[in-house]
Design an enzyme around this catalytic site. Sequence first.
Site, PDB file in Angstrom:
ATOM      1  CG  HIS A  49       2.588   5.411   0.671  1.00  0.00           C
ATOM      2  ND1 HIS A  49       3.370   5.413  -0.462  1.00  0.00           N
ATOM      3  CD2 HIS A  49       1.574   4.553   0.430  1.00  0.00           C
ATOM      4  CE1 HIS A  49       2.841   4.604  -1.367  1.00  0.00           C
ATOM      5  NE2 HIS A  49       1.748   4.067  -0.850  1.00  0.00           N
ATOM      6  CE  LYS A  91       3.763   1.022  -0.788  1.00  0.00           C
ATOM      7  NZ  LYS A  91       2.597   0.844   0.055  1.00  0.00           N
ATOM      8  CB  SER A 101      -1.563   4.467  -0.516  1.00  0.00           C
ATOM      9  OG  SER A 101      -2.838   3.870  -0.479  1.00  0.00           O
TER      10      SER A 101
HETATM   11  C1  LIG Z   1       1.836  -0.450   0.061  1.00  0.00           C
HETATM   12  C2  LIG Z   1       1.054  -0.448   1.308  1.00  0.00           C
HETATM   13  C3  LIG Z   1       0.978  -1.591   2.107  1.00  0.00           C
HETATM   14  C4  LIG Z   1       1.565  -2.898   1.661  1.00  0.00           C
HETATM   15  O1  LIG Z   1       2.955  -2.917   1.767  1.00  0.00           O
HETATM   16  P1  LIG Z   1       3.766  -4.049   0.986  1.00  0.00           P
HETATM   17  O2  LIG Z   1       5.035  -4.149   1.745  1.00  0.00           O
HETATM   18  O3  LIG Z   1       3.920  -3.588  -0.417  1.00  0.00           O
HETATM   19  O4  LIG Z   1       2.951  -5.293   1.081  1.00  0.00           O
HETATM   20  C5  LIG Z   1       0.290  -1.519   3.299  1.00  0.00           C
HETATM   21  N1  LIG Z   1      -0.316  -0.365   3.698  1.00  0.00           N
HETATM   22  C6  LIG Z   1      -0.267   0.747   2.953  1.00  0.00           C
HETATM   23  C7  LIG Z   1      -0.923   1.991   3.440  1.00  0.00           C
HETATM   24  C8  LIG Z   1       0.413   0.743   1.727  1.00  0.00           C
HETATM   25  O5  LIG Z   1       0.449   1.840   0.988  1.00  0.00           O
END
Ligand SMILES: *Cc1c(COP(=O)(O)O)cnc(C)c1O
Length: 391
Positions: A208, A239, A180
């Site tokens: 991502h 996302k 990320s």
């Molecule tokens: C953003 C993210 C999460 C968390 O996801 P949310 O739905 O925002 O809680 C988990 N793992 C990774 C690699 C992320 O980038």
Amino acid sequence: MNSFEYLEKEIQVWKDRGTYRPLTELESEQGSKVSINGREVIQLSSNNYLGLTTHPRLKRAALEAVERYGAGTGSVRTIAGTFSMHEEFEAKLARFKHTEAALVFQSGFTANVGVLSSILSEKDVVISDALNHASIIDGIRLTKASRRIYRHVDLEDLEKALKETQTARTRLVVTDGVFSMDGDVAPLPEIVELCEKYDALVMVDDAHASGVMGRNGRGTVDHFDLNGRVHIQVGTLSKAVGVLGGYVAGPFVLRDYLIHRARPFLFSTSHPPAVTAACSAAIDVLLDEPQLVDRLWENTRFFKEGLARLGFDTGKSETPITPVMVGEDALAMKFSDTLLQEGVYAQGIVFPTVPKGQARVRTIVTAGHSKEDLEQALTAFERAGKKLGII
Ligand SMILES: *Cc1c(COP(=O)(O)O)cnc(C)c1O
């Protein structure tokens, strides 16, 4: 008497270092341009890869669900909070991901914590990439299994960990699909081969990569043609999917187990109808409008090339996440502030989110950005970068 004096002291240290950040308020919807402090600026910090947060089909689905089923569910899934739409959406998600089953959690964060804290015991070992997401780290903190951390995407170090843990009942290797903060991609084919050689399970967190990589945004497993060879896929609905939530996609037995043992699933209320309906509409959009993913990648190439041409260090990213490396925490924050004055919102990312000395401004382009938006953003990067001596 002030019992929070110790917290104030710590906060003062951040303020002195220039890393204290008030939250940034958006006064508009989440789009390729947003309103901040009464000004319209180009948004380069959201995870709204495909622009789905404001897609008409998602909005309509959410509104209709509220009208029909109300604003909330009133219970956790395991007591009275499972609506037909939750089950239907999970079945749809499993078909989309080419897995037997899927289970939705309140967020991607709780999905990782739920899986990692529940499926392993003291007889097992979890083997994790050093740069995995905080939610994986926290999930690992909650398991009774032994832990091994391997150097970031280092296959030799991973193999060493697999060799040294052969007496364990189960080994679970866990990695982000797309990392990320750096935007690099895990060497998944090689990881899967090693896990097959040493009879270990593989878990990929595609937060991502969901909606970004693979056919119709199915993720890194599909991107690398590894369908059926990765035991657990975690992803987010927050996302590129544009709404909120996390999911685990895998075999029926895993879903059954998690329903009975994953604590965030058991002890936290299910998604409101609007969320589930909008997520379901988002999967339809991914299937019907693959051109959104194509546009995202076109914009990614254009913006990355532009930054490189200007002389910025953009690390080793291979995805729409492009870090612009700065080094010092305070300089990264100053760069971000200067960019905002120049009309671009790109948040600085500093320790503890990234290692000390590797502070950066992280950019994410979306399918919704026009060429003009991106050209304007590159001009802002050039001006701010020169002003601060970064280029
Ligand atoms: C953003 C993210 C999460 C968390 O996801 P949310 O739905 O925002 O809680 C988990 N793992 C990774 C690699 C992320 O980038």
